[in-house]
Design an enzyme around this catalytic site. Structure first.
Site, PDB file in Angstrom:
ATOM      1  N   ARG A 195       0.822  -1.210   0.000  1.00 23.74           N
ATOM      2  CA  ARG A 195       0.000   0.000   0.000  1.00 23.74           C
ATOM      3  C   ARG A 195       0.858   1.262   0.000  1.00 23.74           C
ATOM      4  NH1 ARG A 195      -4.972  -2.059   2.430  1.00 23.74           N
ATOM      5  NH2 ARG A 195      -6.530  -0.472   2.856  1.00 23.74           N
ATOM      6  N   ARG A 198     -21.598  -1.721   2.994  1.00 28.02           N
ATOM      7  CA  ARG A 198     -20.876  -3.009   3.059  1.00 28.02           C
ATOM      8  C   ARG A 198     -21.189  -3.756   4.358  1.00 28.02           C
ATOM      9  NH1 ARG A 198     -14.506  -3.354   1.999  1.00 28.02           N
ATOM     10  NH2 ARG A 198     -14.329  -1.847   3.686  1.00 28.02           N
ATOM     11  N   ARG A 224      -9.722   7.531   4.681  1.00 26.20           N
ATOM     12  CA  ARG A 224      -9.073   6.379   4.029  1.00 26.20           C
ATOM     13  C   ARG A 224      -8.854   6.642   2.539  1.00 26.20           C
ATOM     14  NH1 ARG A 224     -13.109   1.952   5.349  1.00 26.20           N
ATOM     15  NH2 ARG A 224     -11.789   0.605   4.078  1.00 26.20           N
TER      16      ARG A 224
HETATM   17  P1  ADP Z   1     -12.295  -3.617  -1.168  1.00 26.02           P
HETATM   18  O1  ADP Z   1     -11.817  -4.980  -0.742  1.00 26.02           O
HETATM   19  O2  ADP Z   1     -11.603  -3.138  -2.422  1.00 26.02           O
HETATM   20  O3  ADP Z   1     -12.267  -2.602  -0.067  1.00 26.02           O
HETATM   21  P2  ADP Z   1     -14.927  -4.910  -1.272  1.00 26.02           P
HETATM   22  O4  ADP Z   1     -14.691  -6.101  -2.127  1.00 26.02           O
HETATM   23  O5  ADP Z   1     -15.048  -5.128   0.191  1.00 26.02           O
HETATM   24  O6  ADP Z   1     -13.827  -3.756  -1.593  1.00 26.02           O
HETATM   25  O7  ADP Z   1     -16.215  -4.172  -1.833  1.00 26.02           O
HETATM   26  C1  ADP Z   1     -16.746  -3.001  -1.176  1.00 26.02           C
HETATM   27  C2  ADP Z   1     -18.283  -3.034  -1.218  1.00 26.02           C
HETATM   28  O8  ADP Z   1     -18.718  -2.848  -2.553  1.00 26.02           O
HETATM   29  C3  ADP Z   1     -18.886  -4.347  -0.739  1.00 26.02           C
HETATM   30  O9  ADP Z   1     -20.060  -4.060  -0.024  1.00 26.02           O
HETATM   31  C4  ADP Z   1     -19.177  -5.105  -2.042  1.00 26.02           C
HETATM   32  O10 ADP Z   1     -20.296  -5.985  -1.899  1.00 26.02           O
HETATM   33  C5  ADP Z   1     -19.491  -3.971  -3.003  1.00 26.02           C
HETATM   34  N1  ADP Z   1     -19.030  -4.222  -4.379  1.00 26.02           N
HETATM   35  C6  ADP Z   1     -17.913  -4.888  -4.765  1.00 26.02           C
HETATM   36  N2  ADP Z   1     -17.810  -4.897  -6.113  1.00 26.02           N
HETATM   37  C7  ADP Z   1     -18.898  -4.213  -6.577  1.00 26.02           C
HETATM   38  C8  ADP Z   1     -19.364  -3.863  -7.885  1.00 26.02           C
HETATM   39  N3  ADP Z   1     -18.681  -4.229  -8.969  1.00 26.02           N
HETATM   40  N4  ADP Z   1     -20.513  -3.159  -7.975  1.00 26.02           N
HETATM   41  C9  ADP Z   1     -21.189  -2.775  -6.862  1.00 26.02           C
HETATM   42  N5  ADP Z   1     -20.806  -3.070  -5.608  1.00 26.02           N
HETATM   43  C10 ADP Z   1     -19.679  -3.772  -5.463  1.00 26.02           C
HETATM   44  P1  AMP Z   2      -8.645  -2.962   4.269  1.00 25.68           P
HETATM   45  O1  AMP Z   2      -9.266  -4.156   4.913  1.00 25.68           O
HETATM   46  O2  AMP Z   2      -7.706  -3.321   3.149  1.00 25.68           O
HETATM   47  O3  AMP Z   2      -9.665  -1.921   3.871  1.00 25.68           O
HETATM   48  O4  AMP Z   2      -7.718  -2.296   5.382  1.00 25.68           O
HETATM   49  C1  AMP Z   2      -8.274  -1.775   6.581  1.00 25.68           C
HETATM   50  C2  AMP Z   2      -7.224  -0.975   7.338  1.00 25.68           C
HETATM   51  O5  AMP Z   2      -6.138  -1.848   7.748  1.00 25.68           O
HETATM   52  C3  AMP Z   2      -6.543   0.156   6.568  1.00 25.68           C
HETATM   53  O6  AMP Z   2      -7.306   1.355   6.593  1.00 25.68           O
HETATM   54  C4  AMP Z   2      -5.225   0.285   7.347  1.00 25.68           C
HETATM   55  O7  AMP Z   2      -5.404   0.965   8.576  1.00 25.68           O
HETATM   56  C5  AMP Z   2      -4.898  -1.161   7.676  1.00 25.68           C
HETATM   57  N1  AMP Z   2      -4.086  -1.789   6.611  1.00 25.68           N
HETATM   58  C6  AMP Z   2      -4.458  -2.811   5.792  1.00 25.68           C
HETATM   59  N2  AMP Z   2      -3.457  -3.119   4.951  1.00 25.68           N
HETATM   60  C7  AMP Z   2      -2.439  -2.263   5.211  1.00 25.68           C
HETATM   61  C8  AMP Z   2      -1.151  -2.052   4.655  1.00 25.68           C
HETATM   62  N3  AMP Z   2      -0.704  -2.787   3.626  1.00 25.68           N
HETATM   63  N4  AMP Z   2      -0.375  -1.080   5.192  1.00 25.68           N
HETATM   64  C9  AMP Z   2      -0.800  -0.346   6.223  1.00 25.68           C
HETATM   65  N5  AMP Z   2      -2.003  -0.466   6.779  1.00 25.68           N
HETATM   66  C10 AMP Z   2      -2.837  -1.409   6.276  1.00 25.68           C
END
Ligand code: ADP
Ligand code: AMP
Length: 220
Positions: A90, A129, A173
């Site tokens: 990241r 979500r 974020r």
């Molecule tokens: P990330 O891991 O990149 O943070 P997630 O996979 O958790 O994202 O997805 C974030 C939210 O968006 C979840 O609630 C998921 O169900 C929804 N989501 C994921 N892909 C899509 C899409 N292509 N269109 C609409 N909603 C989506």
């Molecule tokens: P995520 O589940 O990827 O949305 O991450 C949730 C939170 O975990 C982020 O907002 C950061 O606080 C921490 N985090 C996850 N991955 C990393 C990373 N590679 N480096 C630093 N912080 C991280």
């Protein structure tokens, strides 16, 4: 040689959602740094206590801590063929550290799918979500609702809304992503590995594009 796929994209782009499918197709473990931190918070470990302070504010956990955690994870037996990385690297320092780690593991990043989604859509995605307690499956109240409200379709565990999906934290974020993670788009582009996917499409269409990219790359 071990194979690694790095998923790039802003918070809420759909990395975790897509990772579940790709991990199965590629037979590679899904390693989500955020899931590992949340697991540590749940188990009240020292790492969890430290990470929580940063995560609650929407900040990144410091590089040294995150890199050490991933290094440990990637040397476990289930990663003997490689891994699908979601949320790591990241920062440029983490990307450099990953390159170094892979040298000693005889591994290579073979593709970097970059899921792009406009900022306005991310807020709605994160606000709606719902995440599963047991293993981080994700749903969305409007775009991907579970069959039964509040319950994971895959393992029946409880669904909850992440603390850091609150509007104020989401805004922070996204800022942090823009400042610290977007340089990786250029980093992997320069390495010839980046493949952009339009993440505004429905989930199944994004999956199809990602699988097509990986197939074209001869990674499947
Ligand atoms: P990330 O891991 O990149 O943070 P997630 O996979 O958790 O994202 O997805 C974030 C939210 O968006 C979840 O609630 C998921 O169900 C929804 N989501 C994921 N892909 C899509 C899409 N292509 N269109 C609409 N909603 C989506
Ligand atoms: P995520 O589940 O990827 O949305 O991450 C949730 C939170 O975990 C982020 O907002 C950061 O606080 C921490 N985090 C996850 N991955 C990393 C990373 N590679 N480096 C630093 N912080 C991280």
């Amino acid at each position: 040689m071990r194979k690694y796929i790095v998923l790039l994209g802003p918070p809420g782009a759909g990395k975790g959602t897509q990772a579940k499918v790709i991990s199965e197709k590629m037979n590679l473990p899904h390693i989500s740094s955020g899931d590992i931190f949340r697991e540590n918070i749940k188990n009240q470990t020292e790492l969890g206590k430290l990470a929580r302070g940063y995560m609650d504010k929407g900040e990144l956990v410091p590089d040294d801590v995150t890199i050490a955690m991933i290094k440990d994870r990637l040397t476990r037996p289930d990663c003997s063929a490689g891994a699908l990385l979601d949320g790591f690297p990241r920062t440029p320092a983490q990307a450099e550290a990953l390159s170094d780690m892979l040298k000693s593991l005889d591994g290579r990043v073979i593709a970097v799918p970059y899921i792009s989604v406009p900022e306005a859509d991310l807020i709605e995605r994160l606000a709606g979500r719902w995440t599963c307690r047991a293993s981080g499956h994700v749903f969305h109240q409007k775009f991907n609702p579970p069959q039964k409200a509040g319950q994971c379709d895959f393992d029946g565990s409880e669904l909850y809304q992440r603390d850091d999906d609150k509007a104020e934290t989401v805004t922070r974020r996204i800022r942090v992503y823009m400042e610290q993670t977007t340089p990786l788009v250029e980093f992997y582009q320069a390495a010839g590995l980046l493949r952009e996917v339009d993440g505004r499409n429905p989930i199944e269409a994004v999956t199809a594009s990602m699988l097509a990219i990986l197939a074209e790359n001869k990674t499947i």
